[in-house]
Design a protein around this motif. Structure first.
Motif, PDB file in Angstrom:
ATOM      1  N   ILE A  12      -7.385  76.077  82.760  1.00 28.17           N
ATOM      2  CA  ILE A  12      -7.686  74.662  81.721  1.00 28.17           C
ATOM      3  C   ILE A  12      -6.903  74.968  80.478  1.00 28.17           C
ATOM      4  N   ALA A  13      -6.772  76.014  79.723  1.00 24.53           N
ATOM      5  CA  ALA A  13      -5.782  75.647  78.388  1.00 24.53           C
ATOM      6  C   ALA A  13      -4.521  76.175  78.706  1.00 24.53           C
ATOM      7  N   PHE A  14      -4.360  77.385  79.697  1.00 21.15           N
ATOM      8  CA  PHE A  14      -2.917  76.953  80.186  1.00 21.15           C
ATOM      9  C   PHE A  14      -2.219  75.646  80.441  1.00 21.15           C
ATOM     10  N   TYR A  15      -2.635  75.148  82.271  1.00 17.09           N
ATOM     11  CA  TYR A  15      -2.405  74.279  82.265  1.00 17.09           C
ATOM     12  C   TYR A  15      -2.662  72.842  81.897  1.00 17.09           C
ATOM     13  N   GLY A  16      -3.254  72.402  81.210  1.00 12.94           N
ATOM     14  CA  GLY A  16      -4.030  71.473  79.973  1.00 12.94           C
ATOM     15  C   GLY A  16      -2.588  71.213  79.343  1.00 12.94           C
ATOM     16  N   LEU A  17      -2.551  72.383  78.471  1.00 12.55           N
ATOM     17  CA  LEU A  17      -1.649  71.943  76.598  1.00 12.55           C
ATOM     18  C   LEU A  17      -0.154  72.672  77.576  1.00 12.55           C
ATOM     19  N   VAL A  19       0.808  70.300  79.679  1.00  9.52           N
ATOM     20  CA  VAL A  19       1.655  68.896  79.946  1.00  9.52           C
ATOM     21  C   VAL A  19       2.100  68.548  78.575  1.00  9.52           C
ATOM     22  N   GLY A  20       1.848  69.169  77.362  1.00 11.59           N
ATOM     23  CA  GLY A  20       3.100  68.627  75.739  1.00 11.59           C
ATOM     24  C   GLY A  20       4.011  69.163  75.918  1.00 11.59           C
ATOM     25  N   PHE A  21       3.944  70.288  75.918  1.00  7.14           N
ATOM     26  CA  PHE A  21       5.172  70.885  76.377  1.00  7.14           C
ATOM     27  C   PHE A  21       6.275  70.235  77.288  1.00  7.14           C
ATOM     28  N   VAL A  22       5.042  69.543  78.672  1.00  3.12           N
ATOM     29  CA  VAL A  22       6.455  69.010  79.821  1.00  3.12           C
ATOM     30  C   VAL A  22       7.313  67.638  78.554  1.00  3.12           C
ATOM     31  N   LEU A  23       6.314  66.533  77.960  1.00  4.22           N
ATOM     32  CA  LEU A  23       6.265  65.603  77.501  1.00  4.22           C
ATOM     33  C   LEU A  23       7.618  65.911  76.214  1.00  4.22           C
ATOM     34  N   THR A  24       7.189  66.722  75.495  1.00  3.98           N
ATOM     35  CA  THR A  24       8.137  67.275  74.643  1.00  3.98           C
ATOM     36  C   THR A  24       9.601  67.480  75.970  1.00  3.98           C
ATOM     37  N   ALA A  25       9.642  68.330  76.273  1.00  2.81           N
ATOM     38  CA  ALA A  25      10.885  68.815  77.229  1.00  2.81           C
ATOM     39  C   ALA A  25      11.430  67.108  77.463  1.00  2.81           C
ATOM     40  N   ARG A  45       6.603  82.003  75.092  1.00  3.65           N
ATOM     41  CA  ARG A  45       5.562  81.861  74.357  1.00  3.65           C
ATOM     42  C   ARG A  45       3.827  81.619  74.683  1.00  3.65           C
ATOM     43  N   PHE A  46       4.001  79.988  74.328  1.00  2.00           N
ATOM     44  CA  PHE A  46       2.246  79.587  74.631  1.00  2.00           C
ATOM     45  C   PHE A  46       1.725  80.608  75.853  1.00  2.00           C
ATOM     46  N   HIS A  47       2.616  80.754  76.857  1.00  2.00           N
ATOM     47  CA  HIS A  47       1.470  81.133  78.107  1.00  2.00           C
ATOM     48  C   HIS A  47       1.694  83.230  77.843  1.00  2.00           C
ATOM     49  N   ARG A  48       2.119  83.674  77.077  1.00  2.00           N
ATOM     50  CA  ARG A  48       2.196  84.828  77.228  1.00  2.00           C
ATOM     51  C   ARG A  48       0.508  84.874  75.926  1.00  2.00           C
ATOM     52  N   GLY A  49       0.129  83.965  75.310  1.00  2.00           N
ATOM     53  CA  GLY A  49      -0.392  84.040  74.058  1.00  2.00           C
ATOM     54  C   GLY A  49      -1.711  83.698  74.562  1.00  2.00           C
ATOM     55  N   CYS A  50      -2.113  83.272  76.442  1.00  2.00           N
ATOM     56  CA  CYS A  50      -2.527  82.454  76.652  1.00  2.00           C
ATOM     57  C   CYS A  50      -3.754  83.741  77.921  1.00  2.00           C
ATOM     58  N   ALA A  51      -2.569  84.494  78.456  1.00  2.00           N
ATOM     59  CA  ALA A  51      -2.543  85.156  79.011  1.00  2.00           C
ATOM     60  C   ALA A  51      -3.182  86.438  78.364  1.00  2.00           C
TER      61      ALA A  51
END
Length: 232
Positions: A12-17, A19-25, A45-51
């Motif tokens: 939920i957290a990684f794939y949901g959030l 979306v914000g990175f994709v929109l920014t990109a 870095r966000f992905h590593r934090g979620c992991a």
């Protein structure tokens, strides 16, 4: 039960959030295309934090990881290292299947970032395209990263290297840093459940340029599979 809860929270957290990175990109893609690079790094870095904080997966690097003009050859067991390489290196140019570059919107971002296209069914023409893209990235001072098995493999398996490695090794003339990774122990391909633990990158001995193809492939193959039988 805890593993299932953690895996769901991560999903939920990684794939949901993300979306914000994709929109920014996407905004960066239309305004300042070069800004896609730092956005992608932030996403990694966000992905590593979620992991780390949701799945309980820590990252350990064994050995000294040299930085600079190298060809990095990385074992591929899960999606983890696909994203995490942006945490290990500065603006790495990563070889990825061509289909990703053809996805609407996402493909444009991938091109802006500088993914290296790999079209596995196109034979010699695909290898020429990969070589040309890798030479361009190398000229820009970016590290080149390749998953030489062509796809994710289960932990413990050691398929032969595909032709892409030999092609890049010959044309780039760069020293090779082979990297083993055991992410498949915790996050196996096609499994929803992801276990807590330590994901290890093991840095192999640098392979100098100019070796006979068979010798170079043998050294790299042994090094990237160095963690295959480690259980923890």
């Amino acid at each position: 039960m805890l593993t299932a809860i953690r895996s769901l929270a991560y999903l939920i957290a990684f794939y949901g959030l993300s979306v914000g990175f994709v929109l920014t990109a996407l905004v960066a893609h239309w305004v300042v295309p070069s800004a896609v690079l730092p956005v992608a790094t932030g996403w990694s870095r966000f992905h590593r934090g979620c992991a780390r904080w949701l799945l309980g997966q820590k990252v350990r690097v064994e050995g000294d990881l040299p930085h600079g003009q190298y060809l990095y050859i990385v074992k591929h067991e899960s999606m983890f290292e696909t994203i995490d390489l942006l945490c290990l290196f500065d603006r790495p140019a990563i070889a990825a299947k061509r289909e990703l570059l053809d996805i609407p919107l996402w493909g444009g971002l991938a091109r802006d970032y500088g993914l290296l296209p790999v079209e596995r069914s196109a034979g010699a023409s695909a290898l020429r395209a990969l070589r040309a893209a890798a030479r361009k990235a190398n000229a820009q001072g970016r590290p080149i990263c390749l998953f030489p098995e062509g796809t994710r493999v289960p932990h413990g398996e050691a398929p032969p290297l595909r032709a892409g490695f030999a092609g890049l090794y010959a044309v780039l003339g760069l020293p090779v840093v082979p990297i083993a990774v055991d992410s498949g122990r915790l996050s196996p391909r096609g499994h929803f459940l992801k276990r807590a633990g330590v994901i290890t990158y093991k840095i192999g001995e640098v392979v100098p340029p100019g070796l006979d193809r068979k010798e170079a492939e043998a050294r790299v193959h042994a090094a990237i599979n160095a963690l295959n039988w480690r259980s923890g």
